[in-house]
Enzyme design. Sequence first.
Site, PDB file in Angstrom:
ATOM      1  N   SER A 170      -6.676   1.863  -4.296  1.00 38.35           N
ATOM      2  CA  SER A 170      -6.681   2.563  -5.585  1.00 38.35           C
ATOM      3  C   SER A 170      -8.022   2.537  -6.309  1.00 38.35           C
ATOM      4  O   SER A 170      -8.406   3.517  -6.938  1.00 38.35           O
ATOM      5  CB  SER A 170      -5.590   1.989  -6.497  1.00 38.35           C
ATOM      6  OG  SER A 170      -5.665   0.589  -6.505  1.00 38.35           O
ATOM      7  N   HIS A 196       0.532   8.285  -9.101  1.00 42.20           N
ATOM      8  CA  HIS A 196      -0.142   7.902  -7.857  1.00 42.20           C
ATOM      9  C   HIS A 196       0.234   8.829  -6.714  1.00 42.20           C
ATOM     10  O   HIS A 196       0.470   8.397  -5.597  1.00 42.20           O
ATOM     11  CB  HIS A 196       0.199   6.457  -7.479  1.00 42.20           C
ATOM     12  CG  HIS A 196      -0.460   5.452  -8.348  1.00 42.20           C
ATOM     13  ND1 HIS A 196       0.041   5.090  -9.564  1.00 42.20           N
ATOM     14  CD2 HIS A 196      -1.607   4.744  -8.199  1.00 42.20           C
ATOM     15  CE1 HIS A 196      -0.752   4.194 -10.125  1.00 42.20           C
ATOM     16  NE2 HIS A 196      -1.768   3.967  -9.314  1.00 42.20           N
ATOM     17  N   HIS A 214       3.584   1.762  -0.135  1.00 43.50           N
ATOM     18  CA  HIS A 214       3.709   0.371   0.303  1.00 43.50           C
ATOM     19  C   HIS A 214       5.159   0.033   0.648  1.00 43.50           C
ATOM     20  O   HIS A 214       6.081   0.640   0.113  1.00 43.50           O
ATOM     21  CB  HIS A 214       3.261  -0.580  -0.820  1.00 43.50           C
ATOM     22  CG  HIS A 214       1.848  -0.386  -1.259  1.00 43.50           C
ATOM     23  ND1 HIS A 214       1.486   0.584  -2.168  1.00 43.50           N
ATOM     24  CD2 HIS A 214       0.706  -1.042  -0.915  1.00 43.50           C
ATOM     25  CE1 HIS A 214       0.177   0.520  -2.358  1.00 43.50           C
ATOM     26  NE2 HIS A 214      -0.320  -0.453  -1.623  1.00 43.50           N
ATOM     27  N   TYR A 231       6.626  -2.530  -0.420  1.00 43.45           N
ATOM     28  CA  TYR A 231       7.272  -3.103  -1.615  1.00 43.45           C
ATOM     29  C   TYR A 231       7.848  -2.049  -2.549  1.00 43.45           C
ATOM     30  O   TYR A 231       8.639  -2.357  -3.430  1.00 43.45           O
ATOM     31  CB  TYR A 231       6.322  -4.051  -2.368  1.00 43.45           C
ATOM     32  CG  TYR A 231       5.088  -3.411  -2.966  1.00 43.45           C
ATOM     33  CD1 TYR A 231       5.171  -2.553  -4.056  1.00 43.45           C
ATOM     34  CD2 TYR A 231       3.833  -3.699  -2.457  1.00 43.45           C
ATOM     35  CE1 TYR A 231       4.037  -1.968  -4.600  1.00 43.45           C
ATOM     36  CE2 TYR A 231       2.693  -3.123  -2.990  1.00 43.45           C
ATOM     37  CZ  TYR A 231       2.800  -2.256  -4.063  1.00 43.45           C
ATOM     38  OH  TYR A 231       1.688  -1.681  -4.599  1.00 43.45           O
ATOM     39  N   GLU A 232       7.475  -0.790  -2.349  1.00 39.13           N
ATOM     40  CA  GLU A 232       8.093   0.291  -3.129  1.00 39.13           C
ATOM     41  C   GLU A 232       9.461   0.655  -2.564  1.00 39.13           C
ATOM     42  O   GLU A 232      10.163   1.483  -3.141  1.00 39.13           O
ATOM     43  CB  GLU A 232       7.197   1.536  -3.107  1.00 39.13           C
ATOM     44  CG  GLU A 232       5.846   1.359  -3.779  1.00 39.13           C
ATOM     45  CD  GLU A 232       4.965   2.591  -3.593  1.00 39.13           C
ATOM     46  OE1 GLU A 232       5.352   3.681  -4.042  1.00 39.13           O
ATOM     47  OE2 GLU A 232       3.903   2.459  -2.963  1.00 39.13           O
ATOM     48  N   ALA A 291      -6.971  -4.262  -1.643  1.00 41.01           N
ATOM     49  CA  ALA A 291      -7.288  -5.362  -2.560  1.00 41.01           C
ATOM     50  C   ALA A 291      -6.529  -6.587  -2.066  1.00 41.01           C
ATOM     51  O   ALA A 291      -5.419  -6.464  -1.555  1.00 41.01           O
ATOM     52  CB  ALA A 291      -6.840  -5.012  -3.977  1.00 41.01           C
ATOM     53  N   MET A 319      -0.899  -6.911   0.415  1.00 42.63           N
ATOM     54  CA  MET A 319       0.419  -6.282   0.607  1.00 42.63           C
ATOM     55  C   MET A 319       0.328  -4.930   1.311  1.00 42.63           C
ATOM     56  O   MET A 319       1.181  -4.069   1.107  1.00 42.63           O
ATOM     57  CB  MET A 319       1.106  -6.074  -0.750  1.00 42.63           C
ATOM     58  CG  MET A 319       1.253  -7.335  -1.586  1.00 42.63           C
ATOM     59  SD  MET A 319       1.894  -6.957  -3.225  1.00 42.63           S
ATOM     60  CE  MET A 319       1.483  -8.457  -4.111  1.00 42.63           C
ATOM     61  N   SER A 320      -0.703  -4.738   2.105  1.00 41.48           N
ATOM     62  CA  SER A 320      -0.826  -3.437   2.790  1.00 41.48           C
ATOM     63  C   SER A 320      -1.535  -3.630   4.117  1.00 41.48           C
ATOM     64  O   SER A 320      -1.623  -4.741   4.637  1.00 41.48           O
ATOM     65  CB  SER A 320      -1.614  -2.449   1.911  1.00 41.48           C
ATOM     66  OG  SER A 320      -2.960  -2.860   1.792  1.00 41.48           O
ATOM     67  N   ASN A 357      -9.233 -11.620  -6.614  1.00 44.84           N
ATOM     68  CA  ASN A 357      -8.796 -12.816  -7.368  1.00 44.84           C
ATOM     69  C   ASN A 357      -8.688 -13.983  -6.400  1.00 44.84           C
ATOM     70  O   ASN A 357      -8.597 -13.795  -5.190  1.00 44.84           O
ATOM     71  CB  ASN A 357      -7.421 -12.551  -8.008  1.00 44.84           C
ATOM     72  CG  ASN A 357      -6.391 -12.121  -6.981  1.00 44.84           C
ATOM     73  OD1 ASN A 357      -6.353 -10.956  -6.568  1.00 44.84           O
ATOM     74  ND2 ASN A 357      -5.559 -13.057  -6.562  1.00 44.84           N
ATOM     75  N   HIS A 391      -1.992  -7.843 -12.467  1.00 42.69           N
ATOM     76  CA  HIS A 391      -2.333  -6.573 -11.829  1.00 42.69           C
ATOM     77  C   HIS A 391      -3.567  -5.970 -12.506  1.00 42.69           C
ATOM     78  O   HIS A 391      -4.425  -5.373 -11.846  1.00 42.69           O
ATOM     79  CB  HIS A 391      -1.128  -5.627 -11.926  1.00 42.69           C
ATOM     80  CG  HIS A 391      -1.320  -4.347 -11.179  1.00 42.69           C
ATOM     81  ND1 HIS A 391      -1.726  -4.291  -9.863  1.00 42.69           N
ATOM     82  CD2 HIS A 391      -1.160  -3.056 -11.562  1.00 42.69           C
ATOM     83  CE1 HIS A 391      -1.822  -3.030  -9.478  1.00 42.69           C
ATOM     84  NE2 HIS A 391      -1.489  -2.258 -10.480  1.00 42.69           N
TER      85      HIS A 391
END
Length: 270
Positions: free
Chosen positions: A30, A61, A83, A85-86, A113, A205-206, A229, A241
Amino acid sequence: MQTPPNEFTPEAWPARVRAFAPQFALVLGSGLGCFVDCIEIAETVSYEEIPGLPVSKVAGHAGRFVFGTLGGTRVLAAQGRVHLYEGHSARNVTAGVRLLAAAGAKRLVLTNAAGSVNPAFAPGQWMALTDHLNLTGQTPLLGGAHFFDMSAIYSAALRNRFHEAAKTEGVRLVDGVYAGNLGPQYETPAEVRMARTLGADAVGMSTVLEAIQARALGLETAGFSCLTNWAAGLSAAEITHAEVLDLGQRAAGDLARILCRAIATGAETP
Ligand code: HPA
């Protein structure tokens, strides 16, 4: 070995882009919109234009494909991904990669990220993926005897080229192992210690499912993590986030410079 089904043929693309023949495809996380600024844009295709391509359920998005040139190289960039998680399946998460392959791309750059689990890799740096741990429990190849070799899932030759560009640009680029989790919650400190013990340098997560799909399709793949982070437990700070997005955006210019330099000088492939 069976070839897993690819629901996309070149005809899945609108006629106006079918002859484009990209030499490099990219999936941009993103924050990496600024990479598109160095592309001379020829055409864009919104995700909604492609029947069968899952669109992010996260408002705002929707995503688009950008066709253009960078130096002498034809590139196709996917801005936005879906993703697990969606609630999407592993097959749906990787539909974009199959579509990029159907456009004729032979090389793929995946960006994401991630949280750093390596005390030597501070937030703000970029990490080139040397390997990954797929901790999602999912695979896009489910459903048949798709016994693909994963021992060189990220191309060393491609990574070397990006390292050379990083050196020229004066950008620090470290090498490491990415662990892909399901999400959407960030990890617990115990989960981060587990990932570190298993050999990870970053958690996210990807990317892992897309890389598996790309390997199965024979794409030469590179992966990059923006370390946004410290992963849970490595610092006392809460992970938000907003912080991930903010640091991602601030570091994006560094990777954009590496990608632009390496890809613009990489036109020797068909
Ligand atoms: N964990 C998982 N995914 C992430 C993180 C993290 O710490 N930071 C950015 N994406």
